[in-house]
Motif scaffolding. Structure first.
Motif, PDB file in Angstrom:
ATOM      1  N   LEU A  19      -7.988 -12.209  -3.882  1.00  0.00           N
ATOM      2  CA  LEU A  19      -7.056 -13.291  -4.982  1.00  0.00           C
ATOM      3  C   LEU A  19      -5.403 -14.230  -4.374  1.00  0.00           C
ATOM      4  N   PHE A  20      -6.122 -13.767  -3.025  1.00  0.00           N
ATOM      5  CA  PHE A  20      -4.916 -14.673  -2.114  1.00  0.00           C
ATOM      6  C   PHE A  20      -6.279 -15.703  -1.234  1.00  0.00           C
ATOM      7  N   GLY A  21      -7.532 -15.377  -0.455  1.00  0.00           N
ATOM      8  CA  GLY A  21      -8.416 -16.107  -0.113  1.00  0.00           C
ATOM      9  C   GLY A  21      -8.462 -15.609   1.667  1.00  0.00           C
ATOM     10  N   ARG A  22      -9.223 -15.969   2.644  1.00  0.00           N
ATOM     11  CA  ARG A  22      -9.167 -15.964   3.822  1.00  0.00           C
ATOM     12  C   ARG A  22      -8.054 -16.974   4.112  1.00  0.00           C
ATOM     13  N   GLY A  23      -8.565 -18.388   3.941  1.00  0.00           N
ATOM     14  CA  GLY A  23      -7.215 -19.183   4.128  1.00  0.00           C
ATOM     15  C   GLY A  23      -5.785 -19.047   3.872  1.00  0.00           C
ATOM     16  N   TRP A  24      -5.721 -17.900   3.257  1.00  0.00           N
ATOM     17  CA  TRP A  24      -3.823 -18.186   3.162  1.00  0.00           C
ATOM     18  C   TRP A  24      -3.632 -16.840   4.250  1.00  0.00           C
ATOM     19  N   LEU A  25      -4.613 -16.691   4.546  1.00  0.00           N
ATOM     20  CA  LEU A  25      -4.060 -15.307   5.389  1.00  0.00           C
ATOM     21  C   LEU A  25      -4.455 -15.828   7.151  1.00  0.00           C
ATOM     22  N   TYR A  46      -8.133  -2.368  -0.981  1.00  0.00           N
ATOM     23  CA  TYR A  46      -5.884  -3.181  -0.488  1.00  0.00           C
ATOM     24  C   TYR A  46      -6.579  -4.275  -0.157  1.00  0.00           C
ATOM     25  N   ILE A  47      -7.469  -4.667   0.823  1.00  0.00           N
ATOM     26  CA  ILE A  47      -7.932  -5.778   1.818  1.00  0.00           C
ATOM     27  C   ILE A  47      -8.684  -6.533   0.450  1.00  0.00           C
ATOM     28  N   GLY A  48     -10.290  -5.509  -0.455  1.00  0.00           N
ATOM     29  CA  GLY A  48     -10.841  -6.863  -0.603  1.00  0.00           C
ATOM     30  C   GLY A  48      -9.463  -7.035  -1.882  1.00  0.00           C
ATOM     31  N   SER A  49      -8.616  -6.563  -2.253  1.00  0.00           N
ATOM     32  CA  SER A  49      -7.797  -7.276  -3.646  1.00  0.00           C
ATOM     33  C   SER A  49      -7.159  -8.151  -2.575  1.00  0.00           C
ATOM     34  N   ILE A  50      -6.583  -8.362  -1.825  1.00  0.00           N
ATOM     35  CA  ILE A  50      -6.053  -9.537  -0.833  1.00  0.00           C
ATOM     36  C   ILE A  50      -6.929 -10.500  -0.191  1.00  0.00           C
ATOM     37  N   PRO A  72       0.654  -1.116   0.281  1.00  0.00           N
ATOM     38  CA  PRO A  72      -0.373  -0.211   0.337  1.00  0.00           C
ATOM     39  C   PRO A  72       1.021   1.304  -0.107  1.00  0.00           C
ATOM     40  N   PHE A  73       1.823   1.225   0.939  1.00  0.00           N
ATOM     41  CA  PHE A  73       3.119   2.253   1.163  1.00  0.00           C
ATOM     42  C   PHE A  73       3.964   2.343  -0.202  1.00  0.00           C
ATOM     43  N   VAL A 129       1.751  -7.707  -6.427  1.00  0.00           N
ATOM     44  CA  VAL A 129       2.404  -6.636  -7.684  1.00  0.00           C
ATOM     45  C   VAL A 129       0.607  -6.830  -7.806  1.00  0.00           C
ATOM     46  N   LEU A 130      -0.522  -7.225  -8.673  1.00  0.00           N
ATOM     47  CA  LEU A 130      -1.418  -7.051  -9.175  1.00  0.00           C
ATOM     48  C   LEU A 130      -2.641  -6.029  -8.407  1.00  0.00           C
ATOM     49  N   ALA A 131      -2.400  -6.606  -6.782  1.00  0.00           N
ATOM     50  CA  ALA A 131      -3.439  -5.984  -5.441  1.00  0.00           C
ATOM     51  C   ALA A 131      -2.220  -4.604  -5.538  1.00  0.00           C
ATOM     52  N   GLY A 132      -1.133  -3.818  -6.042  1.00  0.00           N
ATOM     53  CA  GLY A 132      -0.630  -3.554  -6.067  1.00  0.00           C
ATOM     54  C   GLY A 132      -0.669  -1.688  -6.735  1.00  0.00           C
TER      55      GLY A 132
END
Length: 508
Positions: A496-502, A489-493, A316-317, A445-448
């Motif tokens: 792209l990754f899913g809640r399981g990854w987090l 950003y939170i929506g993109s993550i 995000p930065f 990168v895509l999320a950025g």
């Protein structure tokens, strides 16, 4: 590991927030003129030396050695710490005395552009004599912090920089009692050194590890420390040479260039400190402990998790600094003596720094795999190569781009450094570049990119909607950008990754 990262990162974030409050006062009171330029030279010099001899080289050589000894014999670890403390204190006292005696010559070498400006030159000499003892105090703070980190006590070392911000804010508020605001800020730096020293020394004493003076003896442990310290110093010096080059070259630019570099770097340091340094600080003793018990797989897994955390929080930065740096600078600093033109110059510089933000935040985690193995020599090759390219680009770009060219060269050098370190780690078998890493990097990168597009559109919307506001226009725009950016950003993550990854990232 995650809890410790958030401990360090949380205190570092608080430090950065109070630092922004301090910088807002600095900008409003000092502006971007001659006094500000002189003070920033006085602040940079002890900080450069600190980065070379304390936080950079010293930590890289001391923490793995102390961790190894502490896991075996606390008595041996204490004797080692006592001897290193004695050597460190003696060397810093000698450096301080030499710097005090030859400060005009030091300023002439490190800020040669001030020679043609007697006002800035004399003021820089006076202010640096006040701030330079901070180096001695903060070097001892670094020693105590490294010892506490090995014991998994991270809070006091991470919280110590808050004193610098509060102390400078207090002396700036009382600037009327000093010759000028530059002297007020300089005395704030020195007072902060004593406060930080007291905090860390007290914590070390409570934990029974406060080092004492000991007879100097070059035993095997001390010799091994110096064998690691030499290459680490060269590596840290390489990075600081590039920053010294910024200071030296910027003194030849019109008044305000040094200030633009300072304020841009301050914002750039937010993710570097809160994310990169915090994660690297926790990762080094963690990997050192794992490698001591020959857990190679665990050490590699720790580093991979550190990479994921770093990219997750830093992207995000990168997007914001590249897309809307002008809005950020105006909202943060454009008041009092700091004009919107000054903010525009600093914003362009921030965008150039942001090109290298990813390697800035990743480098501490990348070199940890070498330092944990007591290999401080390999990262030096990468660092010196990056510095050579960095300095060459500075000379090539400063004529056409001024301080923006200096920042851009720094960014390119940082990428060269990181890519070489990763290459050396892969070749040595310390890191694997597999499909999982490539896939997650592409997703970040895509999320950025998605976030950058959202920020760009939101900034255009804010310009149109808040045009009628006579006050707090930029502040309102920045608040809107923060809300929009967080949601996107939170929506993109999650997409792209899913809640399981987090969940798995947090659990591991």
């Amino acid at each position: 590991m995650l809890r410790r990262i958030f401990t360090v990162g949380g205190y570092t974030l608080l430090s950065r927030l109070t630092g922004f409050a301090r910088d807002i006062m600095l900008a409003a009171i000092l502006g971007a003129g001659p006094v500000a330029d002189a003070f920033f030279v006085a602040l940079r010099l002890p900080n450069h030396f600190r980065a070379i001899f304390a936080e950079g080289a010293f930590n890289a050589a001391f923490v793995p050695a102390y961790a190894h000894l502490h896991s075996g014999s606390e008595r041996s670890a204490k004797l080692f710490a006592d001897r290193i403390f004695t050597l460190l204190f003696s060397a810093q006292v000698v450096l301080l005395v030499v710097a005090w005696l030859f400060m005009p010559q030091v300023i002439a070498i490190l800020a040669p552009g001030f020679s043609a400006d007697p006002v800035r030159g004399e003021l820089a000499i006076s202010l640096t004599r006040i701030t330079f003892p901070y180096l001695l105090l903060i070097t001892l703070v670094t020693l105590y912090g490294g010892m506490l980190n090995v014991m998994h006590r991270f809070a006091s070392a991470a919280a110590a920089p808050i004193f610098l911000n509060l102390s400078m804010m207090a002396t700036l508020a009382l600037a009327v009692f000093f010759p000028d605001a530059g002297h007020a800020a300089a005395w704030g730096v020195l007072i902060a050194g004593f406060l930080e020293f007291s905090l860390l020394a007290g914590d070390a004493a409570r934990n029974g590890i406060l080092p004492r003076f000991a007879p100097l003896k070059l035993d095997d442990d001390v010799r091994a420390f110096f064998r690691a310290l030499g290459p680490a110093t060269v590596g840290s010096m390489g990075t600081q040479v590039a920053l010294f080059a910024d200071t030296i070259i910027a003194t030849f630019l019109p008044a305000g260039a040094l200030s633009a570099l300072y304020y841009a770097d301050r914002l750039n340091q937010l993710p570097i400190g809160v994310i990169g340094i915090a994660i690297g600080t926790v990762l080094l003793p963690e990997m050192s402990r794992q490698l001591t018990i020959h857990d190679q797989t665990g050490a590699m897994a720790s580093q991979r998790r550190a990479f994921d955390f770093t990219l997750l929080f830093s992207m995000p930065f990168v997007a914001a600094f590249l897309t809307v740096p002008d809005v950020i600078m105006r909202a943060m600093f454009a008041r009092g003596a700091f004009s919107k033109a000054d903010a525009a110059a600093a914003g362009a510089t921030l965008a150039a720094y942001a090109i290298g933000l990813i390697p800035f935040v990743l480098i501490r985690s990348a070199v940890a795999t070498f330092y944990a193995r007591k290999d401080t020599a390999t990262p030096v090759k990468a660092a010196l190569t990056g510095v050579a390219i960095n300095v060459a680009l500075k000379i090539a770009l400063v004529g056409s781009l001024a301080q923006v060219g200096l920042a851009l060269a720094t960014a390119v050098g940082a990428w060269v450094n990181l890519l070489l370190v990763i290459g050396f780690a892969v070749r040595a078998g310390y890191l694997e570049l597999d499909r999982t890493l490539a896939r997650s990097s592409a997703k970040f990168v895509l999320a950025g990119v998605l976030l950058s597009a959202a920020l760009w559109l939101a900034a255009r919307f804010a310009t149109a909607q808040f045009a009628q506001l006579s006050a707090f226009r930029d502040e309102a725009a920045l608040l809107l950008l923060i809300v929009v950016g967080a949601v996107v950003y939170i929506g993109s993550i999650l997409l792209l990754f899913g809640r399981g990854w987090l969940r798995s990232l947090v659990r591991t």
